[in-house]
Design a protein around this motif. Structure first.
Motif, PDB file in Angstrom:
ATOM      1  N   GLY A  71      44.208  27.371  47.312  1.00 49.83           N
ATOM      2  CA  GLY A  71      43.457  26.199  47.755  1.00 49.83           C
ATOM      3  C   GLY A  71      42.040  26.489  48.200  1.00 49.83           C
ATOM      4  O   GLY A  71      41.238  25.554  48.364  1.00 49.83           O
ATOM      5  N   ARG A  72      41.701  27.752  48.389  1.00 47.51           N
ATOM      6  CA  ARG A  72      40.341  28.101  48.785  1.00 47.51           C
ATOM      7  C   ARG A  72      39.556  28.613  47.582  1.00 47.51           C
ATOM      8  O   ARG A  72      40.119  29.190  46.657  1.00 47.51           O
ATOM      9  N   ARG A  73      38.261  28.424  47.650  1.00 43.82           N
ATOM     10  CA  ARG A  73      37.427  28.831  46.525  1.00 43.82           C
ATOM     11  C   ARG A  73      37.164  30.328  46.544  1.00 43.82           C
ATOM     12  O   ARG A  73      36.937  30.921  47.593  1.00 43.82           O
ATOM     13  N   ILE A  74      37.199  30.902  45.353  1.00 47.24           N
ATOM     14  CA  ILE A  74      36.858  32.302  45.150  1.00 47.24           C
ATOM     15  C   ILE A  74      36.037  32.372  43.868  1.00 47.24           C
ATOM     16  O   ILE A  74      36.484  31.930  42.802  1.00 47.24           O
ATOM     17  N   GLY A  75      34.834  32.888  43.974  1.00 40.63           N
ATOM     18  CA  GLY A  75      33.984  32.982  42.795  1.00 40.63           C
ATOM     19  C   GLY A  75      33.724  31.653  42.122  1.00 40.63           C
ATOM     20  O   GLY A  75      33.596  31.580  40.905  1.00 40.63           O
ATOM     21  N   GLY A  76      33.698  30.565  42.896  1.00 39.49           N
ATOM     22  CA  GLY A  76      33.423  29.247  42.336  1.00 39.49           C
ATOM     23  C   GLY A  76      34.640  28.514  41.832  1.00 39.49           C
ATOM     24  O   GLY A  76      34.540  27.374  41.359  1.00 39.49           O
ATOM     25  N   THR A  77      35.827  29.135  41.894  1.00 39.01           N
ATOM     26  CA  THR A  77      37.069  28.518  41.418  1.00 39.01           C
ATOM     27  C   THR A  77      38.067  28.412  42.554  1.00 39.01           C
ATOM     28  O   THR A  77      38.213  29.345  43.342  1.00 39.01           O
ATOM     29  N   ARG A  78      38.759  27.264  42.637  1.00 43.94           N
ATOM     30  CA  ARG A  78      39.790  27.099  43.652  1.00 43.94           C
ATOM     31  C   ARG A  78      41.026  27.885  43.229  1.00 43.94           C
ATOM     32  O   ARG A  78      41.569  27.651  42.155  1.00 43.94           O
ATOM     33  N   TRP A  79      41.461  28.826  44.063  1.00 45.70           N
ATOM     34  CA  TRP A  79      42.599  29.683  43.723  1.00 45.70           C
ATOM     35  C   TRP A  79      43.882  28.857  43.688  1.00 45.70           C
ATOM     36  O   TRP A  79      44.112  28.004  44.534  1.00 45.70           O
ATOM     37  N   HIS A  80      44.697  29.131  42.704  1.00 45.30           N
ATOM     38  CA  HIS A  80      45.864  28.302  42.424  1.00 45.30           C
ATOM     39  C   HIS A  80      46.978  28.480  43.463  1.00 45.30           C
ATOM     40  O   HIS A  80      47.066  29.511  44.121  1.00 45.30           O
ATOM     41  N   PRO A  81      47.861  27.487  43.568  1.00 50.96           N
ATOM     42  CA  PRO A  81      49.024  27.614  44.451  1.00 50.96           C
ATOM     43  C   PRO A  81      50.099  28.478  43.812  1.00 50.96           C
ATOM     44  O   PRO A  81      50.110  28.696  42.588  1.00 50.96           O
ATOM     45  N   ALA A  82      51.008  28.967  44.651  1.00 52.59           N
ATOM     46  CA  ALA A  82      52.180  29.728  44.213  1.00 52.59           C
ATOM     47  C   ALA A  82      51.823  30.826  43.217  1.00 52.59           C
ATOM     48  O   ALA A  82      52.340  30.867  42.093  1.00 52.59           O
ATOM     49  N   PRO A  83      50.938  31.762  43.580  1.00 57.88           N
ATOM     50  CA  PRO A  83      50.606  32.856  42.660  1.00 57.88           C
ATOM     51  C   PRO A  83      51.843  33.685  42.334  1.00 57.88           C
ATOM     52  O   PRO A  83      52.650  33.990  43.213  1.00 57.88           O
ATOM     53  N   ASP A  84      51.999  34.021  41.059  1.00 55.65           N
ATOM     54  CA  ASP A  84      53.192  34.758  40.634  1.00 55.65           C
ATOM     55  C   ASP A  84      52.790  35.974  39.817  1.00 55.65           C
ATOM     56  O   ASP A  84      51.970  36.765  40.262  1.00 55.65           O
ATOM     57  N   PRO A 116      32.235  47.253  39.744  1.00 55.85           N
ATOM     58  CA  PRO A 116      32.633  48.659  39.787  1.00 55.85           C
ATOM     59  C   PRO A 116      33.028  49.156  41.168  1.00 55.85           C
ATOM     60  O   PRO A 116      33.859  50.050  41.302  1.00 55.85           O
ATOM     61  N   GLY A 117      32.481  48.557  42.226  1.00 61.62           N
ATOM     62  CA  GLY A 117      32.847  48.961  43.576  1.00 61.62           C
ATOM     63  C   GLY A 117      33.969  48.141  44.172  1.00 61.62           C
ATOM     64  O   GLY A 117      34.342  48.351  45.327  1.00 61.62           O
ATOM     65  N   GLY A 118      34.495  47.180  43.413  1.00 62.90           N
ATOM     66  CA  GLY A 118      35.585  46.346  43.901  1.00 62.90           C
ATOM     67  C   GLY A 118      35.156  44.997  44.435  1.00 62.90           C
ATOM     68  O   GLY A 118      36.003  44.204  44.857  1.00 62.90           O
ATOM     69  N   ALA A 119      33.855  44.692  44.434  1.00 62.53           N
ATOM     70  CA  ALA A 119      33.390  43.388  44.905  1.00 62.53           C
ATOM     71  C   ALA A 119      33.806  42.311  43.910  1.00 62.53           C
ATOM     72  O   ALA A 119      33.773  42.513  42.694  1.00 62.53           O
ATOM     73  N   VAL A 120      34.197  41.141  44.427  1.00 60.81           N
ATOM     74  CA  VAL A 120      34.529  40.009  43.569  1.00 60.81           C
ATOM     75  C   VAL A 120      33.241  39.446  42.999  1.00 60.81           C
ATOM     76  O   VAL A 120      32.326  39.067  43.743  1.00 60.81           O
ATOM     77  N   VAL A 121      33.156  39.362  41.668  1.00 60.45           N
ATOM     78  CA  VAL A 121      31.940  38.856  41.028  1.00 60.45           C
ATOM     79  C   VAL A 121      32.182  37.546  40.289  1.00 60.45           C
ATOM     80  O   VAL A 121      31.251  36.960  39.746  1.00 60.45           O
ATOM     81  N   GLY A 122      33.425  37.055  40.272  1.00 65.31           N
ATOM     82  CA  GLY A 122      33.701  35.783  39.612  1.00 65.31           C
ATOM     83  C   GLY A 122      35.177  35.496  39.551  1.00 65.31           C
ATOM     84  O   GLY A 122      36.009  36.396  39.734  1.00 65.31           O
TER      85      GLY A 122
END
Length: 400
Positions: A71-84, A116-122
């Protein structure tokens, strides 16, 4: 040592809390570890420390962070519910983690891109408008197979890089799909089925790398005198496993008869879950009886490599590393990911504290093998709709 060599020599038999199980004699003969009372094996990484700020108990030298929350945005996209189910893919000098969404009608899958360093870029969607996308599997040609866990569920082949539209692969069958694992040596894809009387399948595409057409087969009890075979009687506890054979499923479209009911002699499994292939062996889990199975593809034999008990219960998703270690996530249980080592030790590597009504999903290693991704599907609140889901990254000296 190759995993199939370990299989044939009796390796990967776990002795943790096997008392009273059909593996008791075999485990004792192999010198397996036995855990009594509430004692817990430390495993290759040592004991778990107190939970960190993210609520994860980890061994010394490991750290964790939260990557995304439903439900929260990550890289401009709302992360989905119930990740599997999930998997990692190389991306230049970075990588991508793909995760399914196990919710009705709008499930699909999303991807997070790391630098490359692990930062979220999108982050972005790679599949939308599908139903109860549970687990799946990565292909050698870097696509993601997202599986619907519905009565006539489909397999969708997705592009983790977001350049191509996802496509259904209907020749892979219509059933309650769970996970998939590719065997490039034989050019087949293994498939699990989440039914109380489910089956274990393999798909043989006409051309390796193209899943649009091919033959769906189901594993059946076999006869013969090959290594480990002693007639048609099934006894998973005997070293060497039981000989099996494969028969074609007449109607993969499953109309009107379900695929698991079409072939006489099809071997039944109690709730097929995760699936992982490495070096001639396909490992898969069954939640109804808390077992980890191993199919030796070269010798066409099947055996149990972990039977119900502590420290690992509620077996679900599974992955592995080149070192031969298996990592099995729990659906409930102690909310742990446990490692099963080639030298027969079973021990927790991660424990999520304060999520009593959730399950651990989607374990997958980064291409370099130094980061492990996974989710708490329903999070600390245990929301049935998965809106409290949390996706994590653990970094540390994983054996590779």
């Amino acid at each position: 040592m190759l995993r199939r060599t370990l299989m044939r020599s009796g390796g990967l038999v776990t002795g943790a809390a096997l008392a009273g199980s059909l593996w008791q004699g075999a485990a004792g003969a192999a010198g397996a570890l036995t855990v009594g009372g509430t004692a817990r094996p430390a495993g290759p990484y040592g004991p778990l420390r107190a939970p960190d700020a993210a609520g994860l108990a980890l061994p010394e030298g490991f750290t964790a962070r939260v990557v995304a929350r439903s439900g929260r945005r990550i890289g401009g996209t709302r992360w989905h519910p119930a990740p599997d189910g999930g998997a990692c893919f190389p991306d230049g000098d970075g990588w991508i983690y793909v995760s399914n969404s196990e919710v009705p009608l709008v499930g699909g899958a999303s991807a997070v891109r790391f630098g490359p360093g692990g930062a979220v870029v999108g982050a972005y969607r790679v599949l939308s408008g599908t139903d109860l996308n549970c687990a799946g599997g990565a292909t050698p040609w870097n696509s993601w197979l997202s599986c619907e866990e519905t009565r006539r569920g489909r397999v969708f082949e997705c592009d983790p890089y977001g350049a191509r539209a996802a496509m259904p692969r209907l020749a892979m069958g219509r059933f309650r799909h769970e996970a998939a694992a590719c065997d490039p040596e034989r050019g087949v894809v293994y498939l699990t089925e989440d039914e109380p009387d489910g089956c274990f399948y393999r798909f043989r595409p006409l051309h390796w790398g193209d899943l649009t057409s091919g033959r769906l087969e189901v594993l059946c009890a076999g006869r013969g005198t090959g290594r480990g075979a002693q007639g048609a009687r099934w006894d998973a506890g005997r070293r060497g496993g039981r000989r099996v054979l494969w028969r074609p499923v007449p109607d993969p479209g499953a109309e009107p008869v379900a695929t698991r009911h079409q072939v006489e002699g099809a071997r039944r499994f109690s709730g097929g879950e995760g699936c992982h292939y490495a070096e001639g062996v396909c490992f898969f889990t069954t939640k109804g009886d808390d077992r980890v199975w191993a199919y030796d593809a070269e010798e066409e034999t099947l055996r149990v490599v972990y039977d119900a008990g502590a420290p690992l219960s509620g077996v679900d998703n599974i992955t592995g590393t080149p070192s031969g270690d298996l990592y099995v996530a729990e659906d409930g249980g102690d909310m742990e990911i446990n490692v099963i080592t080639p030298d027969r030790v079973v021990a927790p590597v991660v424990r999520i504290e304060g999520h009593p009504r959730s399950e651990i999903t989607g374990p997958a290693f980064s291409p370099a093998g130094d980061r492990l991704y996974f989710s708490s599907q329903r999070g600390p609140r245990g929301d049935a709709d998965g809106t409290g889901g949390v996706t994590y990254e653990v970094s540390g000296p994983f054996r590779r």
